[in-house]
Structure formats: C-alpha cells, structure tokens
Design an enzyme around this catalytic site. Structure first.
Site, PDB file in Angstrom:
ATOM      1  CD  GLU A  92      -2.588  -1.087   2.711  1.00  5.80           C
ATOM      2  OE1 GLU A  92      -2.336  -0.170   3.507  1.00  5.80           O
ATOM      3  OE2 GLU A  92      -3.394  -1.998   2.949  1.00  5.80           O
ATOM      4  CB  CYS A 105       2.222   7.097   3.947  1.00  5.42           C
ATOM      5  SG  CYS A 105       2.629   5.849   5.184  1.00  5.42           S
ATOM      6  CB  CYS A 112       4.855  -5.740   9.730  1.00  7.06           C
ATOM      7  SG  CYS A 112       5.769  -4.892  11.042  1.00  7.06           S
ATOM      8  CB  CYS A 116       2.213  -3.299  16.811  1.00  5.09           C
ATOM      9  SG  CYS A 116       3.941  -2.756  16.905  1.00  5.09           S
ATOM     10  CB  CYS A 119      -0.383  -2.390  13.691  1.00  9.80           C
ATOM     11  SG  CYS A 119       0.178  -1.865  12.055  1.00  9.80           S
ATOM     12  CB  CYS A 339      -0.394   1.175   8.367  1.00  9.14           C
ATOM     13  SG  CYS A 339       0.963   0.207   7.730  1.00  9.14           S
TER      14      CYS A 339
END
Length: 350
Positions: A92, A105, A112, A116, A119, A339
C-alpha cells in the site's frame, strides 16, 4: 525478470555504473533528470540520450514494475493505492493532502514481524524486504498520478510509515532516502521526510550515525514497560530504558526534535494518570507527542477508540506538563487508510 530496477541506484551508483560501461559522468545526470524531473516511464522516452546508452540501460534495468490493482479516494482528498509487485505480493501507498502540501506514505516491507497488536500490518507476517527501487517507485507512481491531473502538483513530504518496520530494512531505506533527497532529482528536503520505527534501539544508533538529517518518529504508545510489552512485542527485546538511551543518542547527534507517536486505546492507555506518566518519561527532551485516534483493524478488534473528550483531557495534561503535543488530523478514515487495512481485505487468508 533478470533486470534490476533503475530506481535501485542512487545518482552516485548510477554514475559509477555508466562510467564502468564506457559512458561519461554527464550521461548519468542526463538519465537522472529524465527519471526524476521528467518522470520518463520508458528508456525510449529519453529522447536526447545516446541510443547506445539507452540500449545498455534497457538490457540491464527496468523503470516500471508496479501494477496498480486498486485505488480508493477519500472525501478529504486522501488516496490509497494498492500496488502489486513483480512477484505478485501486494503493498500500500497513501497520498495525503495537508495545508502545508502533499505527503506520501510509503511501504518498506511485504508484511511485518513487529507484532503490534493494534496494527493491521501485523496481521500478515513479513514475507520479504522491499528493494530501495521498489520503495522509490511507490513515490514515482503517485507523482505520475499527480502529473496527469489538470493542475499538476508536486509531492512535498514523505513519511516512511507504511507496511513494515523501516529500520528492519536498513540498507534499502538509506538508499531510498539518498535518492529522493538528491537535489538533482526529486529534491525532497530532509526536514520534510519522516521515518517511523516501532523502537529498534540498535538500529536507531545506526540511523543516527548515518547523518541523514531526516525526522525520526517513535511508536511509543505506552508510558511503561508492562503496558507497552502487552501491546508491542518489540518492547520485550528493547524495553523503554534501552529505547530512551538510543533516542538520547539520536537527539545528541542530530540536533533535531523527535516525535513520539501515541495511539489512544480506550480504557487501556488513555487515562490522565497515563498522561502524567508519559510526561515524566519524556521529561525535558526535545520532543513532540503526536496523539493518534485509533482506527479499529476490523469488527473483531480487541481495542476500542478513545472518545474525543477523553483525548482532549489527555492532551491537556501533557500541555500542562510543558510538552509539545498535537492530536493527529485523520486522513482517509472512509477508505480504510490505516496502515495495512486495504491489503488485509484483499488477502483475507494471507
């Protein structure tokens, strides 16, 4: 494809490569201008470049590799691009409109591993790092979109806050920053670039020593180790004390203000006592606290959004303690602009 992205090469590397293949230094600047000033999408479009040079470049490099699979535009002007890489993975990139200009961004990894819990990026484990060229091309894709509009506009700011942990892809991040800062090309000023990290303390030292002079933002999100470890796995590796040591090193060597990002989670980290603890933690450091309204990952999210009135109380406590503080203006709430959200929807089983 056995070719390499031409965007992988900062100007100095492109110059060295062309010289090693029998071309003059001036040829590299000519090609660079076509790439970043005129936004050429093919080598054949570089009309005043020697044909032998163009054939050489075309044999070893490509310019465009991203395929736009989806685009969503918000009522506030935010645009989220879902882009497909050559290997089929999705990433993205987001364009945001501010009073001070246009910011993009960018994503640095496919997925990832930071874990977290709040997220959407963490829902999908990291598959690989992006090359510097793949990060640069995201920015170029958005800029070409702007170029095609009736009133062309220029990207003025870049935030490295998309999918992935930027400092976990350190070499490619640095190459990307060198490319977009180069005054012969996009010439985006260092003060208009922000890199965000979840708190990789060891990499913050390397980042400081690289003397890139770009802004650094820390995803803190809690004022103590017990709470931060609960919502951010990275804190079990680099607890707050170690993180603050690295931050102090950055502040000493960069002479720049640092930003602490703090997502407000209802009844978890948003109480006045949390604000008091956060203020004591940050102390007299040259810092800004950016309070972030929470965007639920999905309807099953374990967290809830803090009420606006509670956010204002938190903000007021920090201000009264002498901290620079702001509440982030939200962008693209109606298009899943947080995100990783759009990618997650397109890869429900990834």
């Amino acid at each position: 494809m056995n070719k390499q992205s031409i965007y992988d090469l900062p100007l100095e590397e492109l110059t060295t490569w062309l010289i090693s293949h029998g071309h003059k230094k001036s040829r590299a600047r000519q090609v660079w201008a076509w790439l970043y000033r005129r936004r050429a999408a093919t080598f054949s479009a570089m009309l005043d470049v020697n044909s032998d040079c163009l054939s050489l470049l075309d044999a070893h490099f490509y310019i465009q590799s991203l395929n736009e699979t989806c685009r969503q535009e918000s009522s506030d002007g935010t645009i989220k691009f879902l882009l497909q890489l050559q290997d089929g993975n999705l990433i993205e990139t987001v364009l945001m409109r501010h009073k001070f200009g246009l910011s993009v961004c960018v994503t640095t990894q496919v997925g990832c591993n930071m874990g977290c819990s709040f997220c959407a990026s963490g829902l999908l484990n990291k598959k690989r790092d992006l090359s510097s060229g793949e990060i640069v091309e995201q920015l170029m894709h958005v800029q070409r979109h702007l170029d095609r509009r009736e009133q062309a506009e220029q990207v003025s700011h870049v935030v490295v806050m998309g999918i992935g942990e930027p400092l976990d892809n350190f070499a490619n991040l640095v190459s990307f920053l060198q490319t977009i800062k180069d005054h012969n090309g996009l010439a985006i000023a260092a003060r208009r670039i922000t890199v965000s990290t979840s708190g990789l303390a060891d990499a913050i030292y390397r980042f400081s020593d690289a003397k890139l002079q770009v802004n650094l933002a820390i995803s803190l999100h809690a004022p103590n180790d017990m709470l931060r470890s609960r919502i951010m796995k990275i804190n079990t590796v680099f607890p707050i004390a170690a993180l603050l040591d690295a931050i102090d090193y950055y502040l000493m060597h960069s002479k720049r203000r640092i930003t602490f990002e703090y997502i407000l989670l209802k009844d978890l980290n948003d109480r006045p006592e949390h604000a008091q603890e956060l203020a004591a933690l940050i102390g007299a450091r040259n810092a800004n606290v950016n309070l972030i309204p929470y965007n639920p990952v999905d309807e099953h999210s374990q967290y809830q959004r803090t009420e606006h009135e509670t956010s204002l109380v938190f903000y007021d406590v920090l201000k009264k303690q002498g901290l620079n503080c702001s509440i982030r203006l939200e962008h693209g709430v109606d298009i899943a602009a947080a995100c990783g959200q759009l990618r997650s929807k397109h890869l429900p089983t990834a």
